[in-house]
Design a protein around this motif. Structure first.
Motif, PDB file in Angstrom:
ATOM      1  N   PHE A 126     -19.180  -8.292 -21.345  1.00  0.00           N
ATOM      2  CA  PHE A 126     -18.978  -9.522 -20.576  1.00  0.00           C
ATOM      3  C   PHE A 126     -17.552 -10.005 -20.826  1.00  0.00           C
ATOM      4  CE2 PHE A 126     -19.890 -14.268 -20.190  1.00  0.00           C
ATOM      5  CZ  PHE A 126     -19.824 -14.240 -18.797  1.00  0.00           C
ATOM      6  N   PRO A 127     -16.728 -10.108 -19.805  1.00  0.00           N
ATOM      7  CA  PRO A 127     -15.293 -10.433 -20.047  1.00  0.00           C
ATOM      8  C   PRO A 127     -15.076 -11.867 -20.516  1.00  0.00           C
ATOM      9  CG  PRO A 127     -15.762 -10.298 -17.690  1.00  0.00           C
ATOM     10  CD  PRO A 127     -17.011  -9.851 -18.381  1.00  0.00           C
ATOM     11  N   ARG A 128     -15.978 -12.825 -20.122  1.00  0.00           N
ATOM     12  CA  ARG A 128     -15.740 -14.230 -20.460  1.00  0.00           C
ATOM     13  C   ARG A 128     -16.560 -14.651 -21.696  1.00  0.00           C
ATOM     14  NH1 ARG A 128     -17.206 -18.031 -17.674  1.00  0.00           N
ATOM     15  NH2 ARG A 128     -15.411 -19.444 -17.942  1.00  0.00           N
ATOM     16  N   PHE A 129     -16.913 -13.692 -22.539  1.00  0.00           N
ATOM     17  CA  PHE A 129     -17.787 -14.026 -23.672  1.00  0.00           C
ATOM     18  C   PHE A 129     -17.095 -14.993 -24.649  1.00  0.00           C
ATOM     19  CE2 PHE A 129     -19.140 -13.088 -28.061  1.00  0.00           C
ATOM     20  CZ  PHE A 129     -20.457 -13.496 -27.960  1.00  0.00           C
ATOM     21  N   SER A 141     -22.846 -19.242 -13.499  1.00  0.00           N
ATOM     22  CA  SER A 141     -21.583 -18.902 -14.156  1.00  0.00           C
ATOM     23  C   SER A 141     -21.166 -17.469 -13.873  1.00  0.00           C
ATOM     24  CB  SER A 141     -21.698 -19.103 -15.672  1.00  0.00           C
ATOM     25  OG  SER A 141     -22.743 -18.289 -16.177  1.00  0.00           O
ATOM     26  N   LEU A 142     -22.110 -16.623 -13.431  1.00  0.00           N
ATOM     27  CA  LEU A 142     -21.761 -15.246 -13.107  1.00  0.00           C
ATOM     28  C   LEU A 142     -22.635 -14.803 -11.945  1.00  0.00           C
ATOM     29  CD1 LEU A 142     -23.339 -12.703 -15.592  1.00  0.00           C
ATOM     30  CD2 LEU A 142     -24.129 -15.040 -15.375  1.00  0.00           C
ATOM     31  N   GLU A 144     -15.734 -22.706 -25.130  1.00  0.00           N
ATOM     32  CA  GLU A 144     -16.115 -23.900 -24.367  1.00  0.00           C
ATOM     33  C   GLU A 144     -17.362 -24.561 -24.969  1.00  0.00           C
ATOM     34  OE1 GLU A 144     -16.586 -22.709 -20.361  1.00  0.00           O
ATOM     35  OE2 GLU A 144     -14.451 -22.932 -19.868  1.00  0.00           O
ATOM     36  N   HIS A 166     -14.465 -16.808 -24.135  1.00  0.00           N
ATOM     37  CA  HIS A 166     -14.116 -18.053 -23.444  1.00  0.00           C
ATOM     38  C   HIS A 166     -15.332 -19.002 -23.403  1.00  0.00           C
ATOM     39  CE1 HIS A 166     -11.545 -20.439 -20.887  1.00  0.00           C
ATOM     40  NE2 HIS A 166     -12.528 -20.572 -19.999  1.00  0.00           N
ATOM     41  N   GLU A 167     -16.491 -18.443 -23.143  1.00  0.00           N
ATOM     42  CA  GLU A 167     -17.694 -19.286 -23.079  1.00  0.00           C
ATOM     43  C   GLU A 167     -18.067 -19.827 -24.454  1.00  0.00           C
ATOM     44  OE1 GLU A 167     -21.139 -17.702 -21.281  1.00  0.00           O
ATOM     45  OE2 GLU A 167     -20.453 -18.086 -19.241  1.00  0.00           O
ATOM     46  N   PRO A 177     -14.775 -23.341 -10.565  1.00  0.00           N
ATOM     47  CA  PRO A 177     -15.747 -23.001 -11.631  1.00  0.00           C
ATOM     48  C   PRO A 177     -16.688 -24.152 -11.971  1.00  0.00           C
ATOM     49  CG  PRO A 177     -13.543 -22.230 -12.212  1.00  0.00           C
ATOM     50  CD  PRO A 177     -13.399 -23.048 -10.970  1.00  0.00           C
TER      51      PRO A 177
END
Length: 777
Positions: free
Chosen positions: A386-389, A371-372, A395, A391-392, A365
């Motif tokens: 968005f599945p990593r919303f 990132s996508l 971060e 998580h982002e 990563p």
């Protein structure tokens, strides 16, 4: 109210008809006498054409004649008062004609009205005496009534103000049709204002009182200021006092005089209570102390907040905020805006192929550029969440408060601060500004010029093999000497007692007497040349001295000094007996020679020269000798015969050198477009480096008396600079470029080859490759 005289008159008024008839008869007789007397006086005035000599006597006369009717006067008859009125009119008629003529139309109109009223009164008296008495009574009563009314309306109160709203802002009535209330409580309506801009302009043009018209805010009316009010406004605007008679400088009244009085104002002794402490205050203080000891009264304590303190990490940089006090606070970096790859319908070149998708999945990563992976959807409705919303976002928060951020220190320098604060050139005059004369006659490059110590003559040497002598003021060529080779250098003897010239061409230096100037100077020059006696023993010399003969002697050449190699420069000592010549050659140690004219001897001062010598010069005062090589300038002490100082020019190739008349400063021009100023008291490196020229600097020169120096370059320009050298060792020289002089035409990529100053005037001579010499004044 009636006075006592009025009461007596009213009481003594006649009542019966017979008394009235008797009074009327006596009044008519008196009137006839007064008319006759006035007519006689008028006739006398007309004949004599003079003013009445004694008005007091005529008045006394009239009194004596009218004294017959004194009883009538005491009786208070009103008809007599009317006669007295007529008498005053007659007296007025007795004025000279001149005064009558001088009276204006208004006064004459008044006189006519008075005469008409008097005639009416006489008619009324003739018709009914009783009615006239009645009128007199009414008149007197009317006068009393007028007096009573006058006192009735007299008041000493303040001026009546119509608007009773008080001291409030009149803007409160802006939206109302009225502007306040009068004394009766009724509304005061605003005056109708239907003027537009055009009416205001016409009023401004036509109304002479427009400028002094102001609006009263209390009533809304326009008020025209009087002259006194305008003067008051002008005085207040000028900062003066409102009252004209007020004296601001009047002596002050001392309320407490400086004189010490012997006796006191009062002799009353002080009270006993002023010496004894107050028992009441003692009792109060003791009660308070007892209450504090018992704990009944407790002092105020600061409230302690037991809750923890929390700070807003993302607070704006408010100077009052806690984060605002930290000057090194760095705001958080902003996120990158979404691009085409994050669109739900990206362009086809952004869609990855199968191989690119597999490679992206295999990368770590941290190594992925995106990132996508971009994907294409038919519509926005079909885009999934968005599945990593979360998580982002997490971060991002970690990056904001954990990652260190460094502030890049920028040096904010104002460009104007970098420019040195120099005086204006106008304040540094005089210096040469305009081209005045052009000396034409040579057909080749003019490599060298020199001026006589008196400043009257100029000499120039050219590649055409001639040396020309010019008159400075007229640019006239006085003499031409053919030397038979390209002249590299000419130098006029600085000693004003002799008239000699040194000319260097090829490998020869010749001494020329131009025979210009005073006869005394020419005779002393001849004595100097003829006084030489050869020595008994003559040692070996590097050069050969010989006398000129034939045609050369007729042209003015007296001595010839034959050198082993080509001579590039020749220069004189300040006293005029020694001269130095330069022969640049790295293969030999024989590059600089010093010749003595009186003994006709020459010597080589150096065993070996370090570098290629370009130019030499004598110190104007001290026994120092300056030798300029390609990269440095060496200063030698001729008495001690040792190297005193070595100046590093920081340039590639030195072309020319000049010594300041004071001897503590040196300038060097170089072929790499630089001019170096050395201060011998400061350092061996240049104090100032001037890069004003675009091409090689060929010649530099100092002025003997003025704080000026100049440099000539191959760009065809001469730059004149102001260089003040101070006697104070703590103050550095002031160097200011003041003028760029242009006039020479570039020939074969060469411009100005030599420059020199006039010895007494702020004039500059320059010689160029265009075979001309130009004088700038």
């Amino acid at each position: 109210m009636l006075s006592s005289n009025d009461h007596s008159r009213v009481s003594s008024m006649p009542t019966s008809k017979e008394d009235e008839k008797r009074v009327d008869g006596t009044m008519r007789k008196a009137k006839d006498k007064s008319v006759k007397r006035s007519a006689e006086e008028e006739d006398e005035k007309l004949f004599t054409n003079k003013l009445p000599a004694d008005e007091e006597e005529s008045e006394d006369l009239s009194d004596s004649e009218e004294s017959v009717f004194s009883g009538l006067e005491d009786s208070g008859s009103e008809s007599e008062e009317e006669e007295g009125g007529d008498g005053t009119d007659d007296d007025d008629d007795d004025r000279p004609l001149k005064n009558r003529d001088e009276t204006g139309p208004e006064e004459s109109g008044k006189d006519e009205d008075i005469q008409a009223v008097c005639s009416r009164k006489k008619r009324r008296e003739k018709t009914s005496p009783s009615s006239s008495l009645q009128e007199k009574r009414e008149l007197m009563e009317g006068e009393e009534g007028i007096q009573e009314e006058e006192y009735e309306h007299d008041t000493s109160d303040e001026e009546d103000i119509r608007n009773t709203v008080g001291n409030i802002p009149m803007e409160w009535y802006r939206d109302y049709p009225h502007i306040g209330y009068n004394l009766d409580g009724k509304k005061i309506y605003k005056p109708i204002r239907n003027k537009d801009e055009l009416d205001n302009f016409l009023d401004k043009m036509e109304n002479p009182d427009y400028w002094r018209t102001v609006q009263d805010k209390q009533t809304g009316m326009d008020i025209v200021l009087s002259d006194e009010q305008v003067d008051l406004v002008n005085r207040l605007q000028r900062g003066q006092f409102g009252e004209v008679t007020f004296n601001e400088y009047q002596p002050s009244v001392e309320f407490f005089s400086s004189e010490l009085m012997i006796h006191p104002v009062t002799n009353r002794p002080q009270d006993k209570r002023s010496f004894i402490p107050s028992l009441m205050e003692k009792e109060k203080v003791s009660k308070l102390v007892h209450a504090i000891k018992m704990g009944w009264i407790k002092p105020r304590q600061a409230k302690v907040d037991n809750r923890g303190q929390y700070y807003d990490l993302w607070a704006t940089e408010d100077p009052n905020a806690i984060l605002g006090r930290h000057k090194m606070h760095i705001p958080a970096p902003k996120m990158r805006l979404p691009g085409h790859e994050e669109s739900y319908n990206p362009p086809p070149e952004y869609l990855p192929s199968e191989e690119e998708r597999l490679a992206w999945e295999q990368q770590d990563p941290e190594d992925r550029k995106l990132s996508l992976l971009p994907r294409k959807y038919s519509c926005l409705r079909s885009v999934p969440a968005f599945p990593r919303f979360i998580h982002e976002r997490f971060e991002r928060c970690l990056d904001l408060y954990l990652c260190p951020r460094q502030r890049k220190m920028r040096v904010n320098v104002n460009p104007e601060d970098l420019i040195p604060k120099l005086p204006k050139p106008k304040d540094l005059q005089p210096f040469p500004t305009t081209q005045s004369l052009v000396y034409r006659g040579h057909s080749g490059l003019i490599r060298s010029i020199s001026i006589s110590p008196t400043g009257q003559w100029l000499v120039s040497g050219s590649d055409d093999g001639t040396v020309r002598f010019w008159e400075v003021c007229s640019a006239r060529c006085l003499k031409v000497v053919q030397v038979g080779g390209a002249v590299r250098s000419v130098a006029w003897n600085p000693n004003s007692a002799v008239c000699l010239l040194a000319v260097a061409f090829d490998s020869v230096v010749v001494i020329v007497t131009p025979s210009l100037g005073d006869k005394v100077v020419l005779s002393s020059t001849e004595k100097l040349l003829l006084s030489y006696q050869p020595p008994d023993e003559k040692g070996e010399e590097p050069v050969t001295w010989s006398l000129a003969e034939g045609e050369e002697f007729n042209q003015g050449i007296h001595l010839k000094i034959q050198h082993p190699k080509a001579v590039h420069q020749v220069t004189w000592h300040a006293k005029g007996d020694y001269l130095a010549s330069v022969m640049p050659d790295t293969s030999s140690h024989l590059q600089v020679l010093i010749h003595q004219l009186s003994k006709r001897q020459s010597q080589n001062p150096f065993r070996r020269n370090k570098g290629l010598v370009q130019s030499v010069s004598f110190h104007p005062v001290r026994p120092y000798f300056f030798v300029a090589t390609q990269r440095s300038v060496r200063v030698y002490n001729l008495i001690k015969q040792e190297l005193t100082k070595k100046l590093l020019a920081n340039s590639k190739w030195i072309s020319s050198m000049a010594i300041h008349p004071g001897g503590d400063n040196v300038i060097c021009g170089s072929y790499d477009c630089r001019l170096s100023w050395f201060d011998l008291d400061l350092s061996t490196t240049p104090y100032k480096m001037l890069r004003h020229h675009k091409k090689a600097v060929r010649g530099v020169a100092y002025h003997k008396t003025y704080p000026l120096f100049a440099s000539g370059s191959d760009d065809g320009s001469v730059i004149v600079c102001h260089g003040t050298v101070y006697n104070d060792l703590l103050q550095n020289p002031l160097i200011v470029p003041v003028k760029v002089l242009k006039g020479h035409v570039l020939t074969q990529d060469l411009g100005v080859l030599d420059v020199t100053f006039h010895p007494t005037q702020p004039w500059l001579f320059s010689s160029g490759a265009d075979a001309t010499i130009r004088l700038f004044t």
